[in-house]
Design a protein around this motif. Structure first.
Motif, short mmCIF file in Angstrom:
data_model
loop_
_atom_site.label_atom_id
_atom_site.label_comp_id
_atom_site.label_asym_id
_atom_site.label_seq_id
_atom_site.Cartn_x
_atom_site.Cartn_y
_atom_site.Cartn_z
N ILE A 22 70.98 -51.01 92.89
CA ILE A 22 72.05 -51.84 93.44
C ILE A 22 72.07 -53.19 92.73
O ILE A 22 73.13 -53.71 92.38
N GLY A 23 70.89 -53.76 92.48
CA GLY A 23 70.82 -55.03 91.78
C GLY A 23 71.43 -54.96 90.40
O GLY A 23 72.16 -55.88 89.98
N ASP A 24 71.15 -53.89 89.67
CA ASP A 24 71.73 -53.73 88.33
C ASP A 24 73.25 -53.64 88.40
O ASP A 24 73.96 -54.22 87.57
N ALA A 25 73.76 -52.92 89.41
CA ALA A 25 75.21 -52.75 89.54
C ALA A 25 75.90 -54.05 89.94
O ALA A 25 77.08 -54.26 89.61
N LEU A 26 75.18 -54.92 90.65
CA LEU A 26 75.79 -56.15 91.16
C LEU A 26 75.46 -57.38 90.33
O LEU A 26 75.90 -58.48 90.67
N ASP A 27 74.69 -57.22 89.27
CA ASP A 27 74.25 -58.36 88.48
C ASP A 27 75.45 -59.19 88.03
O ASP A 27 76.38 -58.68 87.42
N GLY A 28 75.40 -60.47 88.38
CA GLY A 28 76.48 -61.38 87.98
C GLY A 28 77.66 -61.40 88.93
O GLY A 28 78.60 -62.17 88.72
N GLN A 29 77.64 -60.57 89.97
CA GLN A 29 78.78 -60.49 90.88
C GLN A 29 78.54 -61.16 92.23
O GLN A 29 79.49 -61.41 92.97
N LEU A 30 77.28 -61.43 92.58
CA LEU A 30 76.97 -61.90 93.92
C LEU A 30 77.09 -63.41 94.05
O LEU A 30 76.87 -64.16 93.10
N GLU A 31 77.45 -63.84 95.26
CA GLU A 31 77.51 -65.25 95.61
C GLU A 31 76.71 -65.48 96.88
O GLU A 31 76.52 -64.55 97.67
N PRO A 32 76.22 -66.69 97.11
CA PRO A 32 75.49 -66.98 98.35
C PRO A 32 76.36 -66.65 99.57
O PRO A 32 77.55 -66.96 99.59
N GLY A 33 75.76 -66.00 100.56
CA GLY A 33 76.49 -65.65 101.77
C GLY A 33 77.17 -64.31 101.73
O GLY A 33 77.79 -63.90 102.71
N ASP A 34 77.07 -63.60 100.60
CA ASP A 34 77.64 -62.25 100.54
C ASP A 34 76.88 -61.30 101.46
O ASP A 34 75.67 -61.47 101.71
N ILE A 35 77.58 -60.30 101.95
CA ILE A 35 76.97 -59.24 102.76
C ILE A 35 77.23 -57.91 102.06
O ILE A 35 78.37 -57.61 101.71
N LEU A 36 76.16 -57.15 101.85
CA LEU A 36 76.30 -55.84 101.20
C LEU A 36 76.34 -54.77 102.27
O LEU A 36 75.47 -54.70 103.14
N ALA A 37 77.35 -53.93 102.21
CA ALA A 37 77.46 -52.77 103.09
C ALA A 37 77.08 -51.54 102.27
O ALA A 37 77.74 -51.21 101.29
N VAL A 38 76.02 -50.88 102.68
CA VAL A 38 75.43 -49.79 101.90
C VAL A 38 75.52 -48.50 102.71
O VAL A 38 75.02 -48.43 103.84
N THR A 39 76.15 -47.49 102.14
CA THR A 39 76.29 -46.21 102.83
C THR A 39 74.92 -45.59 103.07
O THR A 39 74.09 -45.50 102.17
N SER A 40 74.69 -45.13 104.29
CA SER A 40 73.37 -44.60 104.65
C SER A 40 72.95 -43.41 103.80
O SER A 40 71.76 -43.17 103.61
N LYS A 41 73.93 -42.66 103.29
CA LYS A 41 73.59 -41.46 102.53
C LYS A 41 72.75 -41.78 101.31
O LYS A 41 71.83 -41.04 100.96
N ILE A 42 73.05 -42.87 100.61
CA ILE A 42 72.26 -43.16 99.42
C ILE A 42 70.87 -43.66 99.80
O ILE A 42 69.91 -43.47 99.06
N VAL A 43 70.76 -44.30 100.96
CA VAL A 43 69.45 -44.70 101.45
C VAL A 43 68.63 -43.46 101.78
O VAL A 43 67.45 -43.34 101.40
N SER A 44 69.26 -42.51 102.47
CA SER A 44 68.57 -41.26 102.81
C SER A 44 68.12 -40.51 101.56
O SER A 44 67.01 -39.98 101.50
N LYS A 45 68.98 -40.45 100.55
CA LYS A 45 68.63 -39.75 99.32
C LYS A 45 67.44 -40.44 98.65
O LYS A 45 66.48 -39.76 98.23
N ALA A 46 67.48 -41.75 98.51
CA ALA A 46 66.40 -42.47 97.85
C ALA A 46 65.09 -42.30 98.61
O ALA A 46 64.01 -42.24 98.00
N GLU A 47 65.18 -42.22 99.94
CA GLU A 47 63.97 -42.10 100.76
C GLU A 47 63.52 -40.65 100.93
O GLU A 47 62.54 -40.40 101.65
N GLY A 48 64.22 -39.72 100.29
CA GLY A 48 63.81 -38.32 100.34
C GLY A 48 64.10 -37.64 101.67
O GLY A 48 63.45 -36.64 102.00
N ARG A 49 65.11 -38.11 102.37
CA ARG A 49 65.46 -37.51 103.66
C ARG A 49 66.43 -36.34 103.46
O ARG A 49 67.49 -36.24 104.08
N VAL A 50 66.05 -35.45 102.58
CA VAL A 50 66.88 -34.30 102.18
C VAL A 50 66.16 -33.02 102.59
O VAL A 50 64.96 -32.87 102.32
#
Length: 253
Positions: A22-50
């Protein structure tokens, strides 16, 4: 001014460093006070909840804490349950969409902890204050269709308590508590979509909601059971009342 825009990521697989991707994808795009909305599916995949799709029904049972309602239909049985994360939803959140053929996804084991890990890593990397909301799609009682809601959060105020303030006419507000984390999740879903391949959105313009990492997470949004006026489905509530009536009659002198 509020603005919301989506960000694409590569396909996530178990073991991926999601914060780094996510950091690589957002590099140079973020500003202070931004809120990231992250779909749970990619969190589940990364955490091996498959798991294998053939294990779906067993997984729903294993993830269930309390059955709210069960309905048979031509395609099988729908179970509305309270799951381990404290969420009331269909199939305990076990989902077959946007996952490789033959597999299904469980929700992150602790969405607030997952959000905290992402927020901590991204704040350290970019040296700015931001919030993270982990989103999932829910149905709603009395309403058709689904919408996204916050199932995990870190670094933001998930509720905006307006009790004790006044409305535009000067009348005191006594019950108004805005579920701002859910509103952020819904707004983000408008740009993320379900099939776009863009599972992360930046929500900008709500810096007033961003705060310390030790703020209560999304689990605090769940209504306590003693305040729940609709704890059971209609058929289940009727059956429970009928049983109680029979028991009371049997005990009567």
């Amino acid at each position: 001014m509020l603005s919301v825009f989506a960000v694409a990521l590569p396909e996530i697989v178990p073991g991926d460093d999601l914060a780094a991707l996510i950091g690589d994808a957002l590099d140079g795009q973020l500003e202070p006070g931004d809120i990231l909305a992250v779909t749970s599916k990619i969190v589940s995949k990364a955490e091996g909840r498959v798991i294998a799709a053939s294990d779906r029904e067993d997984a729903i049972t294993a993830e269930t804490v309390r059955i709210v309602a069960t309905r048979e239909h031509p395609g099988g049985v729908t179970r509305i349950v309270e799951n381990r994360q404290g969420l009331v939803m269909a199939a305990a959140g076990v989902d077959a969409s946007n996952t490789p053929e033959g597999t299904v996804l469980l929700l992150p084991e602790d969405p607030d902890a997952s959000a905290l890990a992402l927020a901590t890593a991204l704040r350290a990397r970019f040296r700015l204050e931001l919030g993270v909301v982990i989103t999932d799609t829910l149905g709603r009682p009395w309403r058709q269709g689904q919408t996204d809601a916050a199932i995990g959060a870190a670094g933001i105020h998930v509720l905006d308590d307006l009790r004790g303030t006044s409305d535009s006419a000067g009348r005191r507000l006594d019950v108004t508590v805005a579920a701002v984390a859910d509103e952020i999740a819904s707004a983000a879903d408008l740009v993320k979509g379900k099939t776009s391949g863009m599972p992360v959105a930046i929500v900008r313009g709500l810096a007033n909601l961003v705060g310390p990492l030790d703020l209560p997470g999304a689990r605090s949004i769940a209504r306590p059971s003693d305040e729940d006026m609709f704890r059971l489905g209609t058929a289940e509530a009727w059956a429970a009342g009928y049983r109680e009536g029979l028991a009371a009659r049997a005990e009567a002198p």
